[in-house]
Write a protein that holds these residues in place. Structure first.
Motif, PDB file in Angstrom:
ATOM      1  N   ASP A 578       0.831  -1.201   0.000  1.00 22.16           N
ATOM      2  CA  ASP A 578       0.000   0.000   0.000  1.00 22.16           C
ATOM      3  C   ASP A 578       0.865   1.249   0.000  1.00 22.16           C
ATOM      4  N   THR A 579       1.994   1.215   0.707  1.00 22.66           N
ATOM      5  CA  THR A 579       2.896   2.371   0.757  1.00 22.66           C
ATOM      6  C   THR A 579       3.448   2.678  -0.625  1.00 22.66           C
ATOM      7  N   GLU A 580       3.891   1.642  -1.339  1.00 17.33           N
ATOM      8  CA  GLU A 580       4.446   1.835  -2.677  1.00 17.33           C
ATOM      9  C   GLU A 580       3.376   2.381  -3.628  1.00 17.33           C
ATOM     10  N   PHE A 581       2.188   1.846  -3.523  1.00 18.22           N
ATOM     11  CA  PHE A 581       1.127   2.314  -4.414  1.00 18.22           C
ATOM     12  C   PHE A 581       0.762   3.759  -4.124  1.00 18.22           C
ATOM     13  N   GLN A 582       0.585   4.110  -2.855  1.00 15.03           N
ATOM     14  CA  GLN A 582       0.172   5.466  -2.514  1.00 15.03           C
ATOM     15  C   GLN A 582       1.190   6.496  -2.995  1.00 15.03           C
ATOM     16  N   HIS A 583       2.475   6.154  -2.907  1.00 13.62           N
ATOM     17  CA  HIS A 583       3.513   7.080  -3.382  1.00 13.62           C
ATOM     18  C   HIS A 583       3.397   7.269  -4.903  1.00 13.62           C
ATOM     19  N   ALA A 584       3.337   6.161  -5.629  1.00  8.84           N
ATOM     20  CA  ALA A 584       3.246   6.253  -7.088  1.00  8.84           C
ATOM     21  C   ALA A 584       1.952   6.940  -7.512  1.00  8.84           C
ATOM     22  N   TRP A 585       0.876   6.679  -6.790  1.00 12.69           N
ATOM     23  CA  TRP A 585      -0.419   7.267  -7.136  1.00 12.69           C
ATOM     24  C   TRP A 585      -0.411   8.777  -6.915  1.00 12.69           C
ATOM     25  N   SER A 586       0.207   9.225  -5.850  1.00 10.78           N
ATOM     26  CA  SER A 586       0.275  10.667  -5.592  1.00 10.78           C
ATOM     27  C   SER A 586       1.116  11.376  -6.655  1.00 10.78           C
ATOM     28  N   VAL A 587       2.204  10.720  -7.096  1.00 11.52           N
ATOM     29  CA  VAL A 587       3.018  11.294  -8.170  1.00 11.52           C
ATOM     30  C   VAL A 587       2.196  11.404  -9.446  1.00 11.52           C
ATOM     31  N   TRP A 588       1.455  10.359  -9.750  1.00 10.72           N
ATOM     32  CA  TRP A 588       0.645  10.366 -10.970  1.00 10.72           C
ATOM     33  C   TRP A 588      -0.457  11.415 -10.896  1.00 10.72           C
ATOM     34  N   GLN A 589      -1.055  11.591  -9.722  1.00  6.68           N
ATOM     35  CA  GLN A 589      -2.116  12.591  -9.589  1.00  6.68           C
ATOM     36  C   GLN A 589      -1.579  14.000  -9.802  1.00  6.68           C
ATOM     37  N   ARG A 590      -0.356  14.262  -9.316  1.00  6.83           N
ATOM     38  CA  ARG A 590       0.231  15.582  -9.557  1.00  6.83           C
ATOM     39  C   ARG A 590       0.522  15.773 -11.040  1.00  6.83           C
ATOM     40  N   ARG A 591       0.958  14.684 -11.688  1.00  8.75           N
ATOM     41  CA  ARG A 591       1.278  14.749 -13.122  1.00  8.75           C
ATOM     42  C   ARG A 591       0.008  14.872 -13.964  1.00  8.75           C
ATOM     43  N   CYS A 592      -1.037  14.120 -13.580  1.00  6.73           N
ATOM     44  CA  CYS A 592      -2.285  14.080 -14.346  1.00  6.73           C
ATOM     45  C   CYS A 592      -3.455  14.282 -13.395  1.00  6.73           C
ATOM     46  N   PRO A 593      -3.796  15.528 -13.085  1.00  5.31           N
ATOM     47  CA  PRO A 593      -4.879  15.781 -12.123  1.00  5.31           C
ATOM     48  C   PRO A 593      -6.205  15.156 -12.522  1.00  5.31           C
ATOM     49  N   GLU A 594      -6.439  14.948 -13.853  1.00  4.93           N
ATOM     50  CA  GLU A 594      -7.722  14.374 -14.277  1.00  4.93           C
ATOM     51  C   GLU A 594      -7.862  12.941 -13.800  1.00  4.93           C
ATOM     52  N   GLY A 595      -6.782  12.301 -13.382  1.00  3.89           N
ATOM     53  CA  GLY A 595      -6.857  10.915 -12.922  1.00  3.89           C
ATOM     54  C   GLY A 595      -7.414  10.762 -11.529  1.00  3.89           C
ATOM     55  N   THR A 596      -7.679  11.876 -10.823  1.00  3.48           N
ATOM     56  CA  THR A 596      -8.155  11.786  -9.444  1.00  3.48           C
ATOM     57  C   THR A 596      -9.548  11.192  -9.343  1.00  3.48           C
ATOM     58  N   ALA A 597     -10.319  11.174 -10.445  1.00  2.00           N
ATOM     59  CA  ALA A 597     -11.675  10.623 -10.399  1.00  2.00           C
ATOM     60  C   ALA A 597     -11.672   9.105 -10.373  1.00  2.00           C
ATOM     61  N   VAL A 598     -10.518   8.493 -10.581  1.00  2.00           N
ATOM     62  CA  VAL A 598     -10.420   7.039 -10.618  1.00  2.00           C
ATOM     63  C   VAL A 598     -10.500   6.474  -9.212  1.00  2.00           C
ATOM     64  N   ASP A 599     -11.218   5.346  -9.071  1.00  2.00           N
ATOM     65  CA  ASP A 599     -11.280   4.638  -7.795  1.00  2.00           C
ATOM     66  C   ASP A 599      -9.976   3.865  -7.614  1.00  2.00           C
ATOM     67  N   PRO A 600      -9.143   4.241  -6.645  1.00  2.00           N
ATOM     68  CA  PRO A 600      -7.863   3.551  -6.472  1.00  2.00           C
ATOM     69  C   PRO A 600      -8.023   2.061  -6.190  1.00  2.00           C
ATOM     70  N   GLN A 601      -9.093   1.669  -5.495  1.00  2.00           N
ATOM     71  CA  GLN A 601      -9.288   0.249  -5.195  1.00  2.00           C
ATOM     72  C   GLN A 601      -9.574  -0.553  -6.466  1.00  2.00           C
ATOM     73  N   GLU A 602     -10.339   0.045  -7.381  1.00  3.38           N
ATOM     74  CA  GLU A 602     -10.596  -0.617  -8.655  1.00  3.38           C
ATOM     75  C   GLU A 602      -9.296  -0.767  -9.440  1.00  3.38           C
ATOM     76  N   LEU A 603      -8.470   0.257  -9.380  1.00  4.48           N
ATOM     77  CA  LEU A 603      -7.180   0.211 -10.060  1.00  4.48           C
ATOM     78  C   LEU A 603      -6.286  -0.868  -9.459  1.00  4.48           C
TER      79      LEU A 603
END
Length: 940
Positions: A578-603
Motif C-alpha cells: 500500500d505504501t508503494e502504491f500510494q507514493h506512485a499514485w500521488s506522483v501520478w495525480q500531480r502529473r495528471c490531475p484528471e486521474g483523481t476521479a479514478v477509484d484507487p481500489q478498482e485500479l
C-alpha cells in the motif's frame, strides 16, 4: 434401395401432417415443398423408417434420375422385391407385364409410355390391396420430358388403386408445370420453412458429436449465422458449410470444442452449393458480374457501368444478368440503393473462385480509370478511389496515388480513423523513404493505431517502416528534431505493443531502427534487457530502462502524449504494498490531475489480477486506445465474464484467444486466460480439461500468482490434497518474497479454506495470521474482504463473513459471493438464505463442486434444497441435469464425469428418458428440451 436412417429436427408439425395423410384410408396425394437443403429428403427418410417399422410397404423413386427412366425402374424394382415375401401368381403376372412394357419403352417410348404407367399402377394396386402402401417420388420439379408426360397419369392411377402418393419439389415462386399441376391435384400440400434456432442448435450438436465427440464453439455458431444469413436455418446448407470448414482445416479442436480459425476470416459457401451452382451455370458473364460485385460488396447502382466495364462485360448483358440475380434472390437492393449479396458467404466463395490476382487486377483497373478521370479534371468519388488504390497495391503511379491517399486520410482522420489508418499505411508503401512526408505520415499512422487500439497492426507497421527508415540517407542537423520526435512516437508504439502482448519487431531490428532515429547511442542491450524485464514481470526495472532509451525531453511548448516511464512505475506499484502504491499514485495525480476521479481500489484490483487493459483504461482515460483484439483484451473479457458468473462465455473467449494467436505464442495475458479456464473446468468437475489448460502454462511468468491460486484449487479438487496445500504455500512464499504481494490474498484465502475443510485447524489459524499480515501490508478491498471471510469462518463469527459478502457484492464478483454465502452458511444461526443463494449461484455457473458443497452443508445444517421454479415433476434432479448436459452436446463420458456417476448409469438414465419422452435419440431429446416440448410429452 434402402434409405439411410436419419434424425429429423424441428419438423414435428410437418411430420404429423404427412403421417395423418398417409394413415387416412384409401388413396391420397400429398405434395412436399421446400427450398434446396431444407430437409425434404431427411424428413421422408425418417418417415419411411417409421412406416417400415409399422409394417407399411414403401416404394421410393427419384424423378431427377436418368431423365425419368430411373424413377420408373425404381418403382418396378420395388414391386419385384415384394415378390420375395411369397409367391403370388397374380402379382407375378402383373410384374411380368410391367417388365415387358418397360422393354418396349426402349424401342418406342411414345407408344409404350402410357401402357407402362397402366401396368405399373395395376401392380402397385395389387400390393395396396393387401397392405397399406406408400409411393414416394422425389424432385418432380427436376424430371425430364419423358417422365413429365407420364407423371400426372401415374400418380393419379396409383392414388386410384388405394396407395398413398407423396411427391416432393423445390419451393418456387413460379413453379414449373409438373409440380404446379401436382399441387393442384394434391389433397395435402406441406411446405417446409427454415428451422428454428433450437433445432439448428441440436443439428449442430449432432454434427460436432459425430465429428469429434465435441461441441461447436459459440463463436463458430455466430460466424455461421452471420455468413449464411437467411440460409442459417437451412439444415442442408448448414451441414455442408460446416463439413467444408472441417475439410479445409478451419475447425480446430480446442478444449473439446470446434473453434474457427483464422478467427476473422469470413465463412464461405461450399463450391458445390446450389447458389454457387446457380451463378456458375448461368454463364461466364454472370459469374464475372457476380465476382465484381462480390469484390466491392456492397455496390452502388451508379457504379455499375464502370464496374462492368472493368470486368469486360457489356452493359446490356450485365443488366440482364443483374435482373436474373435479383429475381433469383442472389442479390438484393438495400434502402440506400446498393446491391448486396443476400448470403454473405456466397460473396466470399465467388471472391475465392476469382482468385487474389484477378481481384487485384480488377481493383487496379478501377483505380487507374478513376485516376485518369482525376487527371482530366473529371469529378470522381475520392473515397472510393482511395479504397481501390489500397486494394490494388503498390503497382500504380506512386506519387499521384499517394497524393490521393494522403489527402483523403488527412480529411478522414477525425471522423473515420480506421479508414484513415489504412490510407496512411498504403501511402507509405507508395512513397520512397527519402520523401520528406514520411516522418509526418508515420507519426500520424502510429498515433491512429494507438487511438484505435490496433496494437497488432501497429507492430506490423513498425516492422514495415523499419527497413525503409534504415535504408534512408542520414539526417542532417536540421532534421534532428524531426527524428527525435519520431523516435519518441515509435518508442511509445513499440512499448504499447509489448504491453499488449503483440508481436513487436525483432530486438535487433528495433535496436537498429531506434539507433538510426536517435543520437547514435546503442539500443541493442537496453532493448533486450527491457524485453526480459517486461515479460519476466520486473516492471520497475523495465521502467528504468525505458527512461534510458526514450527519455527525450520535449521541445518548448510540446508534451509527450504519455510519460511511459511513469505509466510503468504506476503499473508496477499496483502489485506492491500500500505504501508503494500510494507514493506512485500521488506522483501520478500531480502529473495528471484528471486521474483523481479514478477509484484507487478498482485500479489496485486490476493490477492484482494483471489486467493491464483495465488498469490502463483507468490510468490513461480517453488517451488510452483500448485494444481492438489480442490477448490482453481477451483476458480482460475472460476475467469480466468469470466475475459476472458467465462461465460459458469466459471459456468461449479463451478458446477464441487460442485460435487468434499462433501456437508458439506465449503472451502472459494468454496464459492467464488459460488459468481462468482451468479454474472453471475444475469447478465443474472436469479435472482432465482443467489439467490440460494448466499444462499449457509455464511455471514462472508475470501474473504467476494467479496461476498458483488456480493450480492449488485444481489439485485439491482432483484429490491431491497434500500437494495442493504444500506447493500452494511454497508458491505463496515465492511470490511474496519477490515484492509483488498484490493478489496473493486469493491464494492464501484458498489455503485457509482447504485447511479448514481437512480439519487442520492449527494450519488454518497460522495461515489466517499470515493473511492478516498480508492485509496490513496491502490494504486493498479484496485483501480486507478475504481476511474478514476467513476470520469469520475460523472464529465462527457470522457477522464478519456477512461483511465480506457485502464487500464482494459491491465488486460484483459472483464467484466470491457464492463462496462467501457458502462459508457464512456454515456458521450462521440462520443458514438457509445463505446456502440457498450459494446453491442457486453454483447452479447458474454449472459448478458441480459448488452445488455439491452447498448440498452437503445444507444436509449438515438441516436446510432443505431450494425448490425449482419451473414444473419439472416428471424428472429427477439427476435426469434434469443429464438432459441439460445432453443439450449442451456433452458425451456420455463427459456427463458421467460431471454428474459423478458411471457411464453405465448415464446410459440407463438415457434409456429411461427415451422411453418416457418418446424421443428416439439423444439429439431428439436435446431438440425437445430446447424447444420446451419435454413437459408436454410427459403430461406434466
Amino acid at each position: 434401395m434402402a434409405r439411410e436412417r436419419v434424425t429429423v429436427f424441428g419438423r414435428d408439425e410437418q411430420w404429423a401432417a404427412i403421417e395423418s395423410a398417409v394413415q387416412r384410408p384409401g388413396g391420397t396425394l400429398l405434395m412436399l415443398r421446400g427450398k434446396p437443403g431444407e430437409g425434404k429428403t431427411a424428413l421422408l427418410d425418417g418417415l419411411t423408417h417409421g412406416w417400415q417399422r409399422q409394417g407399411l410397404h414403401v416404394l421410393t423413386a427419384d424423378a431427377a434420375d436418368h431423365n425419368g427412366l430411373g424413377a420408373l425402374d425404381a418403382l418396378l424394382n420395388g414391386v419385384r422385391a415384394h415378390l420375395e415375401r411369397g409367391r403370388d401368381p397374380q402379382l407375378l403376372d402383373a410384374v411380368a407385364a410391367a417388365a415387358k412394357r418397360r422393354r418396349d419403352l426402349e424401342l418406342s417410348p411414345q407408344q409404350a409410355l402410357l401402357p407402362l404407367v397402366h401396368e405399373l399402377a395395376r401392380t402397385i394396386g395389387l400390393i395396396a390391396a393387401r397392405e397399406r402402401t406408400v409411393v414416394i417420388i422425389e424432385d418432380v420439379d427436376r424430371c425430364g420430358p419423358l417422365l413429365a408426360a407420364a407423371l400426372l397419369p401415374l400418380v393419379q392411377r396409383i392414388r386410384a388403386v388405394g396407395a398413398a402418393v407423396i411427391t416432393s419439389a423445390r419451393a418456387q415462386d413460379f413453379p414449373t408445370a409438373v409440380p404446379a399441376q401436382l399441387s393442384n391435384l394434391a389433397e395435402t400440400v406441406v411446405t417446409l420453412s427454415p428451422l428454428s434456432e433450437s433445432s439448428i442448435a441440436a443439428l449442430a450438436a449432432r454434427w460436432s458429436s459425430a465429428a469429434g465427440r465435441a461441441t461447436l464453439d459459440q463463436t463458430v455458431v455466430t460466424a455461421l449465422r452471420t455468413g449464411l444469413g437467411p440460409l442459417y436455418g437451412n439444415p442442408g446448407t448448414l451441414l455442408s458449410t460446416v463439413d467444408d470448414l472441417h475439410a479445409r482445416g478451419r475447425l480446430v479442436l480446442i478444449d473439446e470444442h470446434f473453434c474457427l480459425t483464422p478467427v476473422h476470416e469470413p465463412i464461405a459457401l461450399p463450391a458445390e452449393h446450389e447458389l454457387v451452382h446457380a451463378v456458375r451455370s448461368d454463364g461466364d458473364g454472370t459469374e464475372r458480374v457476380a465476382s465484381v460485385i462480390a469484390a466491392i460488396d456492397p455496390v452502388g447502382v451508379d457504379d455499375l457501368p464502370m464496374l462492368t466495364a472493368a470486368a469486360a462485360v457489356g452493359l446490356d448483358e450485365s443488366g440482364q444478368v443483374l435482373d436474373r440475380l435479383v429475381e433469383t434472390g442472389v442479390l438484393a437492393v438495400d434502402e440506400r440503393e446498393r446491391l448486396r449479396f443476400t448470403v454473405p458467404a456466397l460473396a466470399v466463395t465467388l471472391r475465392r473462385r476469382a482468385g487474389a490476382k484477378r481481384l487485384r487486377a480488377l481493383q487496379t483497373a478501377l483505380a487507374r480509370r478513376m485516376l485518369a478521370q482525376l487527371e482530366r479534371d473529371v469529378p470522381v468519388d475520392r473515397t472510393k478511389l482511395a479504397d481501390h488504390i489500397v486494394q490494388a497495391g503498390p503497382g500504380l503511379d506512386g506519387q499521384l496515388a499517394a497524393g490521393v491517399l494522403i489527402e483523403e486520410a488527412d480529411r478522414a482522420a477525425a471522423h473515420a480513423p480506421a479508414r484513415a489508418a489504412r490510407w496512411y499505411q498504403a501511402a507509405l508503401r507508395h512513397l520512397p523513404a527519402e520523401d520528406q512526408r514520411w516522418p509526418r505520415l508515420l507519426r500520424a499512422l502510429l498515433r491512429l493505431r494507438m487511438s484505435l487500439g490496433q496494437y497488432r497492426e501497429l507492430t506490423e507497421d513498425v516492422s514495415l517502416v523499419a527497413p525503409a527508415v534504415l535504408a534512408a540517407p542520414s539526417c542532417g542537423d536540421q532534421d534532428k528534431r524531426e527524428s527525435t520526435t519520431l523516435l519518441v512516437t515509435v518508442g511509445m508504439c513499440w512499448l504499447s505493443a509489448l504491453l499488449h502482448d503483440e508481436r513487436a519487431a525483432e530486438p535487433d531490428r528495433s535496436a537498429r531502427l531506434f539507433e538510426s532515429l536517435g543520437t547514435g547511442s546503442r539500443f541493442d542491450a537496453e532493448i533486450r534487457r527491457f524485453c526480459s524485464a517486461m515479460f519476466g514481470g520486473r516492471v520497475g526495472e523495465a521502467a528504468a530502462l525505458l527512461n534510458t532509451m526514450f527519455g527525450v525531453p520535449p521541445e518548448p511548448g510540446e508534451q509527450h502524449p504519455v510519460d511511459l516511464g511513469e505509466v510503468l512505475v504506476l503499473l508496477n506499484a499496483l502489485t506492491g504494498s500500500d505504501t508503494e502504491f500510494q507514493h506512485a499514485w500521488s506522483v501520478w495525480q500531480r502529473r495528471c490531475p484528471e486521474g483523481t476521479a479514478v477509484d484507487p481500489q478498482e485500479l489496485r484490483e486490476a493490477g492484482a489480477m494483471t489486467d493491464y487493459a483495465t488498469a490502463l483504461e483507468l490510468i490513461l482515460g480517453d488517451r488510452y486506445g483500448k485494444p481492438s483484439r489480442g490477448s490482453v483484451l481477451c483476458y480482460q473479457k475472460v476475467l469480466r465474464a468469470y466475475n459476472a458468473g458467465e462461465w460459458d462465455t469466459a471459456l468461449s473467449l479463451t478458446r477464441h484467444c487460442e485460435t487468434d494467436h499462433p501456437p508458439g505464442r506465449g503472451a502472459p495475458a494468454r496464459h492467464l486466460s488459460r488459468a481462468i479456464a482451468a479454474e472453471i473446468c475444475s469447478e465443474r468437475g472436469d479435472h482432465r480439461r482443467a489439467a490440460e489448460w494448466l499444462d499449457r502454462i509455464p511455471r514462472l511468468m508475470a501474473g504467476g500468482h494467479i496461476v498458483a491460486w488456480v493450480r492449488c484449487g485444481v489439485r485439491y479438487r482432483a484429490g491431491d490434497v497434500t500437494t495442493a496445500l504444500d506447493e500452494g504455500w511454497q508458491d505463496y512464499l515465492r511470490y511474496r518474497d519477490q515484492g509483488a504481494p498484490a493478489g496473493l490474498e486469493r491464494l492464501l484465502g484458498r489455503l485457509v479454506a482447504f485447511a479448514l475443510r481437512e480439519g487442520d485447524e492449527p494450519r488454518a489459524k497460522a495461515l489466517l495470521d499470515e493473511l492478516a499480515e498480508l492485509d496490513e501490508r496491502l490494504g486493498t478491498a479484496t485483501s480486507r474482504e478475504t481476511l474478514l471471510l476467513m476470520r469469520g469462518v475460523v472464529t465462527r463469527d457470522a457477522e464478519l463473513g456477512e461483511q465480506a459478502v457485502r464487500l464482494a457484492r459491491v465488486r460484483g464478483a459472483q464467484p466470491q459471493i457464492a463462496l462467501g454465502c457458502l462459508l457464512v452458511g456454515t456458521v450462521s444461526p440462520d443458514p438457509q438464505p445463505w446456502l440457498h443463494e450459494s446453491y442457486v449461484l453454483a447452479k447458474r455457473f454449472r459448478s458441480t463442486r459448488g452445488r455439491g458443497l452447498a448440498q452437503e452443508v445444507m444436509r449438515e445444517r438441516g436446510v432443505t434444497l431450494p425448490r425449482a421454479r419451473t414444473r419439472q415433476a416428471p424428472f429427477s434432479t439427476t435426469e434434469i441435469r443429464i438432459i441439460d448436459l445432453v443439450s449442451d452436446g456433452f458425451t456420455n463420458r463427459q456427463i458421467a464425469m460431471t454428474v459423478q456417476v458411471s457411464e453405465k448409469t448415464v446410459e440407463s438414465h438415457l434409456t429411461r428418458l427415451f422411453a418416457r419422452t418418446g424421443c428416439r435419440s439423444r439429439v431428439e431429446l436435446a431438440a425437445a428440451s430446447l424447444e420446451g416440448r419435454l413437459l408436454a410429452r410427459t403430461g406434466s
